[in-house]
Motif scaffolding. Structure first.
Motif, PDB file in Angstrom:
ATOM      1  N   LEU A 108       0.835  -1.211   0.000  1.00 39.81           N
ATOM      2  CA  LEU A 108       0.000   0.000   0.000  1.00 39.81           C
ATOM      3  C   LEU A 108       0.865   1.254   0.000  1.00 39.81           C
ATOM      4  CD1 LEU A 108      -2.910  -0.934   2.444  1.00 39.81           C
ATOM      5  CD2 LEU A 108      -3.062  -0.521  -0.020  1.00 39.81           C
ATOM      6  N   LYS A 109       1.885   1.271   0.823  1.00 37.30           N
ATOM      7  CA  LYS A 109       2.784   2.428   0.860  1.00 37.30           C
ATOM      8  C   LYS A 109       3.463   2.620  -0.488  1.00 37.30           C
ATOM      9  CE  LYS A 109       3.777   2.391   5.787  1.00 37.30           C
ATOM     10  NZ  LYS A 109       4.792   2.166   6.830  1.00 37.30           N
ATOM     11  N   LYS A 110       3.884   1.512  -1.067  1.00 29.83           N
ATOM     12  CA  LYS A 110       4.555   1.559  -2.369  1.00 29.83           C
ATOM     13  C   LYS A 110       3.602   2.096  -3.434  1.00 29.83           C
ATOM     14  CE  LYS A 110       7.099  -1.386  -5.569  1.00 29.83           C
ATOM     15  NZ  LYS A 110       7.531  -2.753  -5.837  1.00 29.83           N
ATOM     16  N   ALA A 111       2.355   1.628  -3.375  1.00 28.88           N
ATOM     17  CA  ALA A 111       1.364   2.073  -4.357  1.00 28.88           C
ATOM     18  C   ALA A 111       1.076   3.568  -4.209  1.00 28.88           C
ATOM     19  CB  ALA A 111       0.078   1.271  -4.201  1.00 28.88           C
ATOM     20  N   GLU A 112       1.094   4.070  -2.997  1.00 33.95           N
ATOM     21  CA  GLU A 112       0.822   5.489  -2.770  1.00 33.95           C
ATOM     22  C   GLU A 112       1.990   6.369  -3.190  1.00 33.95           C
ATOM     23  OE1 GLU A 112      -0.153   5.741   1.376  1.00 33.95           O
ATOM     24  OE2 GLU A 112      -2.168   4.952   1.084  1.00 33.95           O
ATOM     25  N   THR A 113       3.190   5.853  -3.116  1.00 30.09           N
ATOM     26  CA  THR A 113       4.366   6.678  -3.384  1.00 30.09           C
ATOM     27  C   THR A 113       5.000   6.423  -4.739  1.00 30.09           C
ATOM     28  OG1 THR A 113       5.794   5.082  -2.277  1.00 30.09           O
ATOM     29  CG2 THR A 113       4.928   6.886  -0.941  1.00 30.09           C
ATOM     30  N   GLU A 114       4.739   5.302  -5.361  1.00 27.07           N
ATOM     31  CA  GLU A 114       5.375   4.960  -6.634  1.00 27.07           C
ATOM     32  C   GLU A 114       4.805   5.813  -7.762  1.00 27.07           C
ATOM     33  OE1 GLU A 114       4.974   1.049  -8.989  1.00 27.07           O
ATOM     34  OE2 GLU A 114       6.611   0.750  -7.540  1.00 27.07           O
ATOM     35  N   GLU A 115       5.681   6.362  -8.530  1.00 26.99           N
ATOM     36  CA  GLU A 115       5.269   7.195  -9.645  1.00 26.99           C
ATOM     37  C   GLU A 115       4.586   6.329 -10.692  1.00 26.99           C
ATOM     38  OE1 GLU A 115       7.546  10.225 -12.533  1.00 26.99           O
ATOM     39  OE2 GLU A 115       8.246  10.159 -10.467  1.00 26.99           O
ATOM     40  N   GLY A 116       3.512   6.805 -11.229  1.00 19.83           N
ATOM     41  CA  GLY A 116       2.792   6.042 -12.230  1.00 19.83           C
ATOM     42  C   GLY A 116       1.686   5.189 -11.635  1.00 19.83           C
ATOM     43  N   SER A 117       1.599   5.136 -10.347  1.00 16.29           N
ATOM     44  CA  SER A 117       0.555   4.356  -9.698  1.00 16.29           C
ATOM     45  C   SER A 117      -0.732   5.162  -9.681  1.00 16.29           C
ATOM     46  CB  SER A 117       0.984   4.018  -8.273  1.00 16.29           C
ATOM     47  OG  SER A 117      -0.109   3.500  -7.545  1.00 16.29           O
ATOM     48  N   LEU A 118      -1.860   4.483  -9.723  1.00 14.50           N
ATOM     49  CA  LEU A 118      -3.150   5.164  -9.640  1.00 14.50           C
ATOM     50  C   LEU A 118      -3.282   5.973  -8.351  1.00 14.50           C
ATOM     51  CD1 LEU A 118      -5.587   2.403 -10.928  1.00 14.50           C
ATOM     52  CD2 LEU A 118      -4.951   4.512 -12.096  1.00 14.50           C
ATOM     53  N   PHE A 119      -2.610   5.510  -7.320  1.00 13.51           N
ATOM     54  CA  PHE A 119      -2.747   6.136  -6.015  1.00 13.51           C
ATOM     55  C   PHE A 119      -1.640   7.141  -5.733  1.00 13.51           C
ATOM     56  CE2 PHE A 119      -4.562   1.866  -5.766  1.00 13.51           C
ATOM     57  CZ  PHE A 119      -5.870   2.195  -5.479  1.00 13.51           C
ATOM     58  N   ALA A 120      -0.702   7.288  -6.628  1.00 12.21           N
ATOM     59  CA  ALA A 120       0.433   8.178  -6.411  1.00 12.21           C
ATOM     60  C   ALA A 120      -0.059   9.611  -6.264  1.00 12.21           C
ATOM     61  CB  ALA A 120       1.420   8.079  -7.562  1.00 12.21           C
ATOM     62  N   GLY A 121       0.492  10.301  -5.339  1.00 11.45           N
ATOM     63  CA  GLY A 121       0.163  11.707  -5.141  1.00 11.45           C
ATOM     64  C   GLY A 121      -1.093  11.951  -4.338  1.00 11.45           C
ATOM     65  N   LEU A 122      -1.806  10.920  -4.009  1.00  8.44           N
ATOM     66  CA  LEU A 122      -3.000  11.120  -3.179  1.00  8.44           C
ATOM     67  C   LEU A 122      -2.551  11.310  -1.745  1.00  8.44           C
ATOM     68  CD1 LEU A 122      -5.558   8.482  -4.497  1.00  8.44           C
ATOM     69  CD2 LEU A 122      -5.478  10.914  -4.970  1.00  8.44           C
ATOM     70  N   ASP A 123      -2.975  12.398  -1.159  1.00  8.72           N
ATOM     71  CA  ASP A 123      -2.582  12.636   0.217  1.00  8.72           C
ATOM     72  C   ASP A 123      -3.760  12.545   1.155  1.00  8.72           C
ATOM     73  OD1 ASP A 123      -3.891  14.877  -0.564  1.00  8.72           O
ATOM     74  OD2 ASP A 123      -2.249  16.283  -0.188  1.00  8.72           O
ATOM     75  N   GLY A 124      -4.873  12.094   0.625  1.00  6.87           N
ATOM     76  CA  GLY A 124      -6.027  11.881   1.481  1.00  6.87           C
ATOM     77  C   GLY A 124      -6.981  13.053   1.465  1.00  6.87           C
ATOM     78  N   ASP A 125      -6.652  14.175   0.790  1.00  4.18           N
ATOM     79  CA  ASP A 125      -7.549  15.322   0.718  1.00  4.18           C
ATOM     80  C   ASP A 125      -8.650  15.020  -0.292  1.00  4.18           C
ATOM     81  OD1 ASP A 125      -6.008  16.647   2.522  1.00  4.18           O
ATOM     82  OD2 ASP A 125      -4.889  17.783   0.985  1.00  4.18           O
ATOM     83  N   ASP A 126      -9.826  15.493   0.003  1.00 11.51           N
ATOM     84  CA  ASP A 126     -10.955  15.291  -0.900  1.00 11.51           C
ATOM     85  C   ASP A 126     -11.200  16.530  -1.765  1.00 11.51           C
ATOM     86  OD1 ASP A 126     -11.409  12.716  -0.102  1.00 11.51           O
ATOM     87  OD2 ASP A 126     -12.860  13.284   1.458  1.00 11.51           O
ATOM     88  N   ASP A 127     -10.149  17.293  -1.950  1.00 11.90           N
ATOM     89  CA  ASP A 127     -10.297  18.496  -2.796  1.00 11.90           C
ATOM     90  C   ASP A 127     -10.503  18.056  -4.236  1.00 11.90           C
ATOM     91  OD1 ASP A 127      -9.814  19.973  -0.564  1.00 11.90           O
ATOM     92  OD2 ASP A 127      -7.683  20.301  -1.022  1.00 11.90           O
TER      93      ASP A 127
END
Length: 131
Positions: A108-127
């Motif tokens: 999960l951490k890798k998916a959130e931080t890996e470039e090119g991942s669908l989850f990359a760059g999401l910081d949890g804000d709902d903006d």
């Protein structure tokens, strides 16, 4: 109930004590043969006689019940080994579960931080400004 080591330990101890009494008897005999005035050893000889009789009775009792004691001790040892094996198996399952949980967290951490991942760059804000 004594364990197997205790039965063999008792046998060794009784044997050593009987050998010790024999050593005392030899020392008494040596004193009588080689001294001008041998010590009065009546009480020491009585002690040796009493101890030898008591130890012989203990050996008799041990021999009488030895087979039963060894059988019981073997059963106890096997039960203890089975319990230890069950505990080891339980611990291994727990370790595997923890390893899987950690692997999922790492993924999960890798998916959130890996470039090119669908989850990359999401910081949890709902903006939704970027939409």
């Amino acid at each position: 109930m004594p364990d197997m080591n205790s039965v063999s330990m008792m046998e060794r101890t009784f044997s050593m004590q009987l050998d010790f009494l024999e050593a005392i008897r030899s020392l008494i005999a040596y004193d009588k043969e080689h001294s001008r005035e041998p010590e009065k050893t009546r009480f020491l000889e009585a002690f040796c006689d009493t101890q030898e009789k008591a130890l012989n009775m203990a050996v008799l009792l041990l021999n009488k019940h030895k087979d039963t004691l060894l059988t019981e001790e073997k059963a106890q040892k096997e039960a203890k080994q089975k319990a230890e094996e069950a505990q080891r198996a339980k611990d291994m399952v727990k370790q595997k579960e923890e390893a899987q949980k950690k692997a999922i967290e790492d993924d999960l951490k890798k998916a959130e931080t890996e470039e090119g991942s669908l989850f990359a760059g999401l910081d949890g804000d709902d903006d939704e400004e970027d939409c």
